[in-house]
Design an enzyme around this catalytic site. Sequence first.
Site, short mmCIF file in Angstrom:
data_model
loop_
_atom_site.label_atom_id
_atom_site.label_comp_id
_atom_site.label_asym_id
_atom_site.label_seq_id
_atom_site.Cartn_x
_atom_site.Cartn_y
_atom_site.Cartn_z
N ASN A 71 -10.04 -0.55 -0.06
CA ASN A 71 -8.69 -0.54 -0.25
C ASN A 71 -8.17 -1.03 -1.42
OD1 ASN A 71 -6.05 -0.65 0.40
ND2 ASN A 71 -6.17 -1.82 2.47
N HIS B 281 -3.83 6.87 2.93
CA HIS B 281 -4.04 5.63 2.72
C HIS B 281 -5.57 5.15 2.85
CE1 HIS B 281 -3.98 1.45 1.17
NE2 HIS B 281 -3.87 1.11 2.38
N CYS C 65 0.75 -1.35 0.01
CA CYS C 65 0.04 0.13 -0.01
C CYS C 65 0.86 1.17 -0.03
CB CYS C 65 -0.95 0.21 1.24
SG CYS C 65 -1.95 -1.38 1.23
#
Length: 329
Positions: free
Chosen positions: A286, A256, A112
């Site tokens: 996500n 994020h 990520c």
Amino acid sequence: MGIKIKGTGSYTPEKILTNADLEKMVDTNNEWIVTRTGIEERRIAAPDQASSDLACKASEKALEMAGTTAEELDLIIVATITPDKLFPSTSSILQSKLKAVNAVCFDLQAACSGFLYGLECANALMSSNPKYTKALIVGVEKLSGITDWQDRNTCVLLGDGGGAVVLEKRIDKNDIGGILASKLGSDGNYRDIIQVPAGGSSMPTTHETIDKRLHYMKMEGQEVFKLAVNAMSKACKEVMETAKVKPEDIRWLIPHQANLRIIKAVGSKLGMNEENVFVNLNKYGNTSAASVVIALDEIVRSGKIKRGDYILLTAFGSGLTWGATLLRW
Ligand code: UT7
């Protein structure tokens, strides 16, 4: 000479998977997903869409905004944990699709945090080597391919998408925009808390690994949650200190997009107002390496950013990896 973002682009697949759809697939419910994560829906790529296809659409938009042709690019970095193939790199495949014949291409794997790692690499290469003047940095994922659709702990969280930026050396002396500071971190001691166990050299794919569903992502959610909040807020504080910028100077914190509770906790640890913290995970879930750059592109295209604004990007993910990057627009 500074390095600045000249163009942004993003692409998310057309297919929407809602929480109501997931209720029919695993033992979950909309209320749990929304209150625990903030996610309402996510995008799912078509079976014939690979990560490079998502990346290509995002990159074309970024190039168009930058007024740059693919042939002018001398560097392409693709951050992804879901490459088209083990090799060649997704960046090589993207290069061919874009016809970016003059670019040096490589992939980067920092989960990520990958897009922030990509920015750091490009910034370093462009600042130190006159060969690199125009770079394309992509964060892209087709996470639906490594998602266990029988595991409610993870399948409600993830989505597909891609984002890209075109970086150029700042030529105009009056231009104040650019990458001001960044802080990256890694801790391999936590390497097992988010992982795909099988399919690599330590556990090659066999019938047994497939039967045991070990080629799908596994995560210890609560452990990750605590580490994520601390690592991101610490990295953000460090870059603000380095650049002598205060939280109240930041126009947008772009964290994020993994969990709304994590995003709020980071914002509050930094003492930021909620209206300066960007959230779009309700629409996409996500998307790992794509998450921060899709959000950046949404802000840019919605006109919610103006010349001189400070933008703070931060991310956290498997590895563990984390980082924060401060930009001036
Ligand atoms: O992108 C990389 C970084 N990743 C992250 O930042 C993710 C970080 N972690 C998280 O976002 C959260 O930990 C999760 C969203 C993954 C989980 O939220 P949580 O509040 O930590 O829940 P939990 O894991 O403690 O589970 C609470 C309960 C459990 O039931 P019991 O044991 O209390 O009876 C779970 O079995 O919720 C249950 N549960 C679910 N219930 C309905 C877990 N998943 C679901 C689900 N639907 N999808």
